[in-house]
Write a protein that holds these residues in place. Structure first.
Motif, mmCIF file in Angstrom:
data_model
loop_
_atom_site.group_PDB
_atom_site.id
_atom_site.type_symbol
_atom_site.label_atom_id
_atom_site.label_comp_id
_atom_site.label_asym_id
_atom_site.label_seq_id
_atom_site.Cartn_x
_atom_site.Cartn_y
_atom_site.Cartn_z
ATOM 1 N N ASN A 138 41.127 -42.161 -5.342
ATOM 2 C CA ASN A 138 41.405 -40.635 -6.532
ATOM 3 C C ASN A 138 42.513 -41.085 -7.462
ATOM 4 O OD1 ASN A 138 39.543 -39.523 -4.434
ATOM 5 N ND2 ASN A 138 41.505 -39.147 -2.955
ATOM 6 N N ILE A 139 41.907 -40.365 -8.511
ATOM 7 C CA ILE A 139 42.807 -40.870 -9.686
ATOM 8 C C ILE A 139 43.570 -39.543 -10.431
ATOM 9 C CG2 ILE A 139 43.197 -41.740 -12.411
ATOM 10 C CD1 ILE A 139 41.207 -44.147 -11.512
ATOM 11 N N TYR A 140 44.030 -39.609 -10.629
ATOM 12 C CA TYR A 140 45.267 -38.590 -11.362
ATOM 13 C C TYR A 140 45.690 -39.183 -12.673
ATOM 14 C CZ TYR A 140 48.344 -34.792 -12.623
ATOM 15 O OH TYR A 140 48.880 -33.840 -13.345
ATOM 16 N N PHE A 164 38.503 -38.393 -9.564
ATOM 17 C CA PHE A 164 39.511 -37.463 -10.182
ATOM 18 C C PHE A 164 40.052 -36.576 -9.795
ATOM 19 C CE2 PHE A 164 37.043 -39.737 -13.764
ATOM 20 C CZ PHE A 164 38.044 -40.973 -13.598
ATOM 21 N N SER A 166 45.932 -38.252 -4.997
ATOM 22 C CA SER A 166 46.095 -39.591 -5.665
ATOM 23 C C SER A 166 46.364 -41.125 -5.341
ATOM 24 C CB SER A 166 46.034 -39.247 -7.179
ATOM 25 O OG SER A 166 47.515 -40.029 -7.198
ATOM 26 N N ILE A 187 48.034 -42.868 -10.593
ATOM 27 C CA ILE A 187 47.923 -42.483 -11.412
ATOM 28 C C ILE A 187 47.219 -42.770 -12.608
ATOM 29 C CG2 ILE A 187 49.998 -41.013 -13.060
ATOM 30 C CD1 ILE A 187 50.990 -40.552 -9.895
#
Length: 106
Positions: A17-19, A48, A55, A58
């Motif tokens: 999970n990417i912010y 995203f 996340s 980051i």
């Protein structure tokens, strides 16, 4: 073949999970997302997220404000137009995340 149809291969890949934090236009934001998704498509299920709390990582074109929560130890800065160095840095950070998650049992 039926198994491939029933189980999407993407679900079998490690999920990251990417912010994404940027001050650039929506066009650049989509370009960055597409670049990251394309680069890692065969290795990771990149998602995203809209909140940093959700996340694992980051990623930003500008520095994200300091946070007191230790879950946010993984933050990296990238260029607006992704470079090979940006991708290599992402590879290294994602590997660290996976090792940490494996060790902590998450």
């Amino acid at each position: 073949m039926l198994c491939q149809y029933l189980l999407s291969a993407k679900r079998l890949l490690p999920k990251i999970n990417i912010y994404l934090y940027t001050d650039l236009s929506d066009l650049f934001l989509e370009h960055i997302k597409n670049g990251i998704n394309s680069y890692f498509a065969s290795k990771y299920n990149i998602v995203f997220v809209s909140k940093p709390e959700e996340s694992d990582l980051i990623v930003g074109t500008i520095k994200y404000p300091k946070m007191t929560n230790p879950n946010y130890q993984h933050q990296i800065l990238i260029q607006g137009l992704l470079t090979q160095q940006d991708y290599q840095h992402l590879v290294e950070i994602i590997k660290e995340l996976l090792i940490h998650n494996k060790e902590s049992g998450s």
